[in-house]
Every structure is written in structure tokens, then in C-alpha cells.
Design an enzyme around this catalytic site. Structure first.
Site, PDB file in Angstrom:
ATOM      1  N   ASP A  46      39.361  45.969  40.129  1.00 47.65           N
ATOM      2  CA  ASP A  46      38.824  45.049  41.144  1.00 47.65           C
ATOM      3  C   ASP A  46      39.864  44.853  42.236  1.00 47.65           C
ATOM      4  O   ASP A  46      40.928  44.269  41.999  1.00 47.65           O
ATOM      5  CB  ASP A  46      38.489  43.696  40.486  1.00 47.65           C
ATOM      6  CG  ASP A  46      37.842  42.733  41.469  1.00 47.65           C
ATOM      7  OD1 ASP A  46      36.608  42.734  41.562  1.00 47.65           O
ATOM      8  OD2 ASP A  46      38.587  41.992  42.165  1.00 47.65           O
ATOM      9  N   HIS A 109      33.063  38.950  50.341  1.00 48.55           N
ATOM     10  CA  HIS A 109      34.165  38.265  49.653  1.00 48.55           C
ATOM     11  C   HIS A 109      33.993  36.740  49.645  1.00 48.55           C
ATOM     12  O   HIS A 109      34.206  36.090  48.623  1.00 48.55           O
ATOM     13  CB  HIS A 109      35.479  38.667  50.330  1.00 48.55           C
ATOM     14  CG  HIS A 109      36.686  38.532  49.451  1.00 48.55           C
ATOM     15  ND1 HIS A 109      37.751  39.400  49.523  1.00 48.55           N
ATOM     16  CD2 HIS A 109      37.009  37.637  48.495  1.00 48.55           C
ATOM     17  CE1 HIS A 109      38.666  39.038  48.640  1.00 48.55           C
ATOM     18  NE2 HIS A 109      38.246  37.975  48.002  1.00 48.55           N
TER      19      HIS A 109
HETATM   20  P1  NAD Z   1      44.388  35.237  36.610  1.00 49.40           P
HETATM   21  O1  NAD Z   1      43.710  34.037  36.059  1.00 49.40           O
HETATM   22  O2  NAD Z   1      44.030  36.604  36.114  1.00 49.40           O
HETATM   23  O3  NAD Z   1      45.922  34.927  36.424  1.00 49.40           O
HETATM   24  C1  NAD Z   1      46.894  35.853  36.717  1.00 49.40           C
HETATM   25  C2  NAD Z   1      48.215  35.255  36.235  1.00 49.40           C
HETATM   26  O4  NAD Z   1      48.194  35.130  34.812  1.00 49.40           O
HETATM   27  C3  NAD Z   1      49.344  36.169  36.597  1.00 49.40           C
HETATM   28  O5  NAD Z   1      50.285  35.402  37.297  1.00 49.40           O
HETATM   29  C4  NAD Z   1      49.916  36.653  35.293  1.00 49.40           C
HETATM   30  O6  NAD Z   1      51.303  36.541  35.303  1.00 49.40           O
HETATM   31  C5  NAD Z   1      49.348  35.715  34.258  1.00 49.40           C
HETATM   32  N1  NAD Z   1      48.964  36.455  33.046  1.00 49.40           N
HETATM   33  C6  NAD Z   1      48.188  37.560  32.995  1.00 49.40           C
HETATM   34  N2  NAD Z   1      48.050  37.954  31.723  1.00 49.40           N
HETATM   35  C7  NAD Z   1      48.755  37.100  30.960  1.00 49.40           C
HETATM   36  C8  NAD Z   1      48.992  36.996  29.569  1.00 49.40           C
HETATM   37  N3  NAD Z   1      48.453  37.869  28.717  1.00 49.40           N
HETATM   38  N4  NAD Z   1      49.767  35.976  29.139  1.00 49.40           N
HETATM   39  C9  NAD Z   1      50.294  35.092  29.986  1.00 49.40           C
HETATM   40  N5  NAD Z   1      50.103  35.134  31.322  1.00 49.40           N
HETATM   41  C10 NAD Z   1      49.349  36.134  31.788  1.00 49.40           C
HETATM   42  O7  NAD Z   1      44.245  35.161  38.214  1.00 49.40           O
HETATM   43  P2  NAD Z   1      43.859  36.137  39.377  1.00 49.40           P
HETATM   44  O8  NAD Z   1      44.745  37.312  39.450  1.00 49.40           O
HETATM   45  O9  NAD Z   1      43.762  35.291  40.589  1.00 49.40           O
HETATM   46  O10 NAD Z   1      42.385  36.612  39.005  1.00 49.40           O
HETATM   47  C11 NAD Z   1      42.080  37.881  38.439  1.00 49.40           C
HETATM   48  C12 NAD Z   1      41.440  38.777  39.460  1.00 49.40           C
HETATM   49  O11 NAD Z   1      40.300  38.136  40.051  1.00 49.40           O
HETATM   50  C13 NAD Z   1      42.313  39.090  40.682  1.00 49.40           C
HETATM   51  O12 NAD Z   1      43.345  39.995  40.406  1.00 49.40           O
HETATM   52  C14 NAD Z   1      41.274  39.581  41.652  1.00 49.40           C
HETATM   53  O13 NAD Z   1      40.899  40.905  41.326  1.00 49.40           O
HETATM   54  C15 NAD Z   1      40.137  38.616  41.384  1.00 49.40           C
HETATM   55  N6  NAD Z   1      40.133  37.467  42.328  1.00 49.40           N
HETATM   56  C16 NAD Z   1      39.087  37.356  43.188  1.00 49.40           C
HETATM   57  C17 NAD Z   1      39.027  36.308  44.082  1.00 49.40           C
HETATM   58  C18 NAD Z   1      37.850  36.195  45.010  1.00 49.40           C
HETATM   59  O14 NAD Z   1      37.872  35.365  45.932  1.00 49.40           O
HETATM   60  N7  NAD Z   1      36.822  36.983  44.828  1.00 49.40           N
HETATM   61  C19 NAD Z   1      40.054  35.364  44.143  1.00 49.40           C
HETATM   62  C20 NAD Z   1      41.121  35.489  43.254  1.00 49.40           C
HETATM   63  C21 NAD Z   1      41.145  36.537  42.344  1.00 49.40           C
END
Ligand code: NAD
Length: 279
Positions: A46, A109
Site C-alpha cells: 500500500d 486519498h
Molecule cells: P501503524 O499503525 O501501522 O503503525 C506504524 C508504527 O508501528 C511504526 O512506527 C512502527 O514502528 C510500529 N510497529 C510496526 N510493527 C510493530 C510491531 N510488530 N511491534 C511494535 N511496533 C510496531 O501506522 P501507519 O504506518 O500510519 O499505517 C499503516 C499503513 O496505512 C501506512 O503505512 C499506509 O500504507 C496506510 N495509511 C493510510 C493513510 C490514509 O490516509 N489513507 C494514512 C496513514 C496510513
């Protein structure tokens, strides 16, 4: 390799229920991170034009040697490209950066309601799908009034709505609408973006301990059992592996209910922007 289930979408296609999200993965790191994710077993990526890292995704995909139909790639139309024929230009630029002839899923988006151009953007996504540049189309950050309006205007129901969703912010109005209208929910920020103590919360810690899993794995399991699509982000290989290793156990009804009860119900669990405030 993990056996990630696929979910049917309302247009007859399907999507791997767990993938890898690359929001905030620095462009210079993206090829390595996505290559590792593909090595570890992820098959769904994604990204978004605004993330600035579509080239890295494309480079890793090209180098992987995987057949195109083994991979599911999502990208998104940014907010300043809704008007006129801009969405057509935007998807072609994204495809160039990704090195692909089409993506699997293209999303609006954010609805940017203050500009009142999300219906137009949705009409353009329908054209883009019909031109074969994406297999499926959907939206992100759309509230129920936005969803109702685009469906009323076009008769085309989005395949997914990608929204902020995690235990403290469960978006029940939108998920209820989606269930009634055969729209899949993609949970962004599934781990709360690390912005509150999700992993230390009693229902999460207890479920993790009961199954000998980490709190992150318990939370991802909760999303999967709710029927949501997830793509947690990490740039660390051990976490990529951990986040994919969520198919060999099942939370009980009581464990699910305890995590369900973590949303205070007043919207205060939201950790990122409200769709009405983004343009
Ligand atoms: P997330 O909830 O996936 O959190 C990511 C954080 O969690 C990172 O800082 C990482 O260090 C930590 N993490 C990941 N795996 C872990 C584990 N196993 N143990 C402990 N900590 C861990 O947040 P995100 O990245 O914002 O969301 C996931 C995806 O959603 C994004 O990468 C993106 O593709 C999508 N997204 C979309 C929008 C939108 O507006 N459509 C906005 C934000 C994110």
C-alpha cells in the site's frame, strides 16, 4: 511462507487481507524495505503518490522476479489532483513511477469536502478503471455522507474505504455502512501509529499473553477477525516477520469483545487528522 487469506471485493476481484504499508518509509529506504517485505512473504503493498516512494516500490517489485498477478499494489490520488482531467495525469505518473501498466487498487486519498470535488474525483476513478489502468477503485477517509453522495451520483460503490481504525477508534458508523453496502474496510494506522499505549492496554496484553504472541500480533489478529484489511508499517525485518505471523492462532470471542470495548465511543481515540480538516 505465511498463508495470507484473500477477501473478495464487490467488483469480483480479490485482495490479500494483510499487506505492507509504506507511509513514512523514506524514499531512499523504500526499495530495500519493500524487497525485504516481499522476501519475507508479503504480496500486497500500500503506497500513495504523496508518500514520495512509489519509485522504490516499483524498483523492488521489478527486482523481485515475482509474476505481476502474484502481487497486489495500491496507490492513491492526492488531494490537489481531483479537478478536471488531473486524475488521469496523476495515475499515469504513478504508473510510470511504479513501473507498472496498471495497479490493483486506486483510491481517492481524502475527500477534501471543503473543495466539494470528491464526486468529480470519483467519476474520474471510474473512467480510470474502465480504461484498464487499475483493476479496482475505492476511497479513503470518506465519511458516510461522502460515501452516500458518490454512490448516489454514479451508481458505483467503492470496493474499499481505507480509514483510520484501531482499538481506541473503531469507526462503527462507517464500518456499519460498509457492511450493509458490501464495501471492505481497510484499517490504516492499525497499530495506532504508536501514538497511545495500545500494547500495554489490558485486553491486548492479556490476549497476547494467552496465545504466546506479541501485543502487535494480538491487535493485528483482532483486525483480521473483524474482517478488516491491514497493512502495518515497519522498516525492521524482524517486525515485518512478526506482523505477518498472525495466522496460526485465533482470539476467543471474549478476547475480541474485550478489545471491542476499548473504544471510548466519543471519537477521542482518533490519533490523526479528521477528514473534514484535510484539504
Ligand atoms: P501503524 O499503525 O501501522 O503503525 C506504524 C508504527 O508501528 C511504526 O512506527 C512502527 O514502528 C510500529 N510497529 C510496526 N510493527 C510493530 C510491531 N510488530 N511491534 C511494535 N511496533 C510496531 O501506522 P501507519 O504506518 O500510519 O499505517 C499503516 C499503513 O496505512 C501506512 O503505512 C499506509 O500504507 C496506510 N495509511 C493510510 C493513510 C490514509 O490516509 N489513507 C494514512 C496513514 C496510513
Amino acid at each position: 511462507m505465511a498463508n495470507v487469506p484473500s477477501l473478495a471485493l464487490n467488483d469480483g476481484t480479490s485482495i490479500p487481507q494483510l499487506g505492507y504499508g509504506v507511509f513514512k518509509v523514506p524514499p531512499a529506504d523504500t526499495e530495500r524495505a519493500v524487497a525485504e517485505a516481499l522476501e519475507v512473504g508479503y504480496r500486497h503493498i500500500d503506497t500513495a503518490a504523496i508518500y514520495g516512494n512509489e519509485e522504490g516500490v516499483g524498483a523492488a517489485v521489478a527486482a523481485s522476479g515475482l509474476a505481476r498477478d502474484e502481487l497486489f499494489v495500491t496507490t492513491k490520488l492526492w488531494n490537489d489532483r481531483h479537478d478536471g482531467d488531473e486524475p488521469h495525469a496523476a495515475i499515469r505518473e504513478s504508473l510510470d513511477r511504479l513501473g507498472l501498466e496498471r495497479v490493483d487498487l486506486y483510491l481517492v486519498h481524502w475527500p477534501t469536502p471543503a473543495k466539494d470535488n470528491y464526486v468529480h474525483a470519483w467519476e474520474k476513478l471510474i473512467e480510470i478503471r474502465d480504461a484498464g489502468l487499475t483493476r479496482s477503485i475505492g476511497v479513503s477517509n470518506h465519511l458516510v455522507p461522502h460515501l452516500e453522495r458518490i454512490v448516489a451520483a454514479t451508481g458505483v460503490v467503492p470496493a474499499v474505504n481505507q480509514i483510520e481504525l484501531h482499538p481506541a477508534y473503531q469507526q462503527r458508523e462507517i464500518t456499519g455502512w460498509a457492511a450493509a453496502n458490501d464495501v471492505r474496510i481497510e484499517s490504516w494506522g492499525p497499530l495506532g501509529q504508536g501514538k497511545y499505549d495500545l500494547f500495554g492496554a489490558e485486553p491486548v496484553a492479556a490476549a497476547a499473553a494467552a496465545h504466546g504472541k506479541t501485543p502487535a500480533q494480538a491487535v493485528l489478529r483482532w483486525h483480521l477477525q473483524k474482517g478488516f484489511i491491514v497493512f502495518p508499517k515497519s522498516v525492521r525485518r524482524e517486525r515485518l516477520e512478526e506482523n505477518l505471523d498472525v495466522f496460526g492462532f485465533e482470539l476467543s470471542d471474549a478476547e475480541m469483545a474485550a478489545i471491542d470495548a476499548m473504544d471510548p465511543g466519543d471519537g477521542s481515540g482518533r490519533v490523526s487528522s479528521h477528514p473534514d480538516d484535510v484539504d
